[in-house]
Write a protein that holds these residues in place. Structure first.
Motif, PDB file in Angstrom:
ATOM      1  N   GLU A   1       0.834  -1.208   0.000  1.00 28.00           N
ATOM      2  CA  GLU A   1       0.000   0.000   0.000  1.00 28.00           C
ATOM      3  C   GLU A   1       0.867   1.256   0.000  1.00 28.00           C
ATOM      4  N   ASN A   2       1.965   1.222   0.734  1.00 31.71           N
ATOM      5  CA  ASN A   2       2.899   2.344   0.762  1.00 31.71           C
ATOM      6  C   ASN A   2       3.517   2.557  -0.622  1.00 31.71           C
ATOM      7  N   VAL A   3       3.891   1.481  -1.267  1.00 33.24           N
ATOM      8  CA  VAL A   3       4.452   1.572  -2.617  1.00 33.24           C
ATOM      9  C   VAL A   3       3.422   2.160  -3.572  1.00 33.24           C
ATOM     10  N   LEU A   4       2.186   1.650  -3.522  1.00 33.65           N
ATOM     11  CA  LEU A   4       1.138   2.181  -4.403  1.00 33.65           C
ATOM     12  C   LEU A   4       0.924   3.671  -4.185  1.00 33.65           C
ATOM     13  N   PHE A   5       0.892   4.089  -2.936  1.00 30.87           N
ATOM     14  CA  PHE A   5       0.716   5.506  -2.629  1.00 30.87           C
ATOM     15  C   PHE A   5       1.816   6.337  -3.279  1.00 30.87           C
ATOM     16  N   HIS A   6       3.056   5.889  -3.122  1.00 31.57           N
ATOM     17  CA  HIS A   6       4.178   6.659  -3.661  1.00 31.57           C
ATOM     18  C   HIS A   6       4.243   6.622  -5.186  1.00 31.57           C
ATOM     19  N   LEU A   7       3.798   5.538  -5.782  1.00 31.12           N
ATOM     20  CA  LEU A   7       3.802   5.453  -7.244  1.00 31.12           C
ATOM     21  C   LEU A   7       2.769   6.384  -7.867  1.00 31.12           C
ATOM     22  N   GLU A   8       1.752   6.744  -7.104  1.00 29.34           N
ATOM     23  CA  GLU A   8       0.715   7.636  -7.613  1.00 29.34           C
ATOM     24  C   GLU A   8       1.101   9.108  -7.505  1.00 29.34           C
ATOM     25  N   LEU A   9       2.181   9.412  -6.819  1.00 26.87           N
ATOM     26  CA  LEU A   9       2.618  10.797  -6.687  1.00 26.87           C
ATOM     27  C   LEU A   9       3.108  11.328  -8.027  1.00 26.87           C
ATOM     28  N   VAL A  10       3.078  12.633  -8.166  1.00 26.88           N
ATOM     29  CA  VAL A  10       3.556  13.278  -9.389  1.00 26.88           C
ATOM     30  C   VAL A  10       4.994  12.821  -9.647  1.00 26.88           C
TER      31      VAL A  10
END
Length: 122
Positions: free
Chosen positions: A87-96
């Motif tokens: 979930e942490n990885v997904l969150f960071h991958l969605e960042l600009v």
């Protein structure tokens, strides 16, 4: 007491008969042979298969399971941690995709790769 042959377990689960026999040969299961010479499993063996497959999913190797059989609580904690990490990885991958975020993503992914690949021994 219900007994299941390796063929029955294979048909019900999709697990190969070879894998079931292998787990039994490693003494991870307490399967016995019936009068016909077929390997038969108890419900407790099916529960153990769940534990084996879940442990493998979190990075344990079969040799680790022979030496030290983690409880389902430990395995559940490992899976919960993996979910949190993903979930942490997904969150960071969605960042600009700024240069700064790209560097952070690389560091984050490298950290998780190192953690999980080292655990798996790859």
């Amino acid at each position: 007491m219900t007994l299941f042959t390796t063929g029955e377990v294979s048909k019900m689960t999709g697990l190969t008969k070879r894998s079931i026999r292998y787990y039994s040969n490693l003494d991870l299961l307490k399967a016995k042979k019936n009068d016909k010479g077929q390997l038969v499993l108890l419900k407790s063996d099916l529960e153990k298969i769940v534990q084996i497959l879940a442990a493998k999913m979190t990075g344990y190797k079969l040799k680790d399971l022979i030496e030290r059989q983690p409880s389902l609580v430990v395995i559940k904690n490992d899976i919960s941690q993996m979910i949190a990490d993903l979930e942490n990885v997904l969150f960071h991958l969605e960042l600009v995709a700024s240069e700064e975020n790209l560097i952070k993503n690389i560091k984050l992914l490298q950290n998780y790769n190192t953690r999980y690949l080292r655990k798996r021994g790859d």
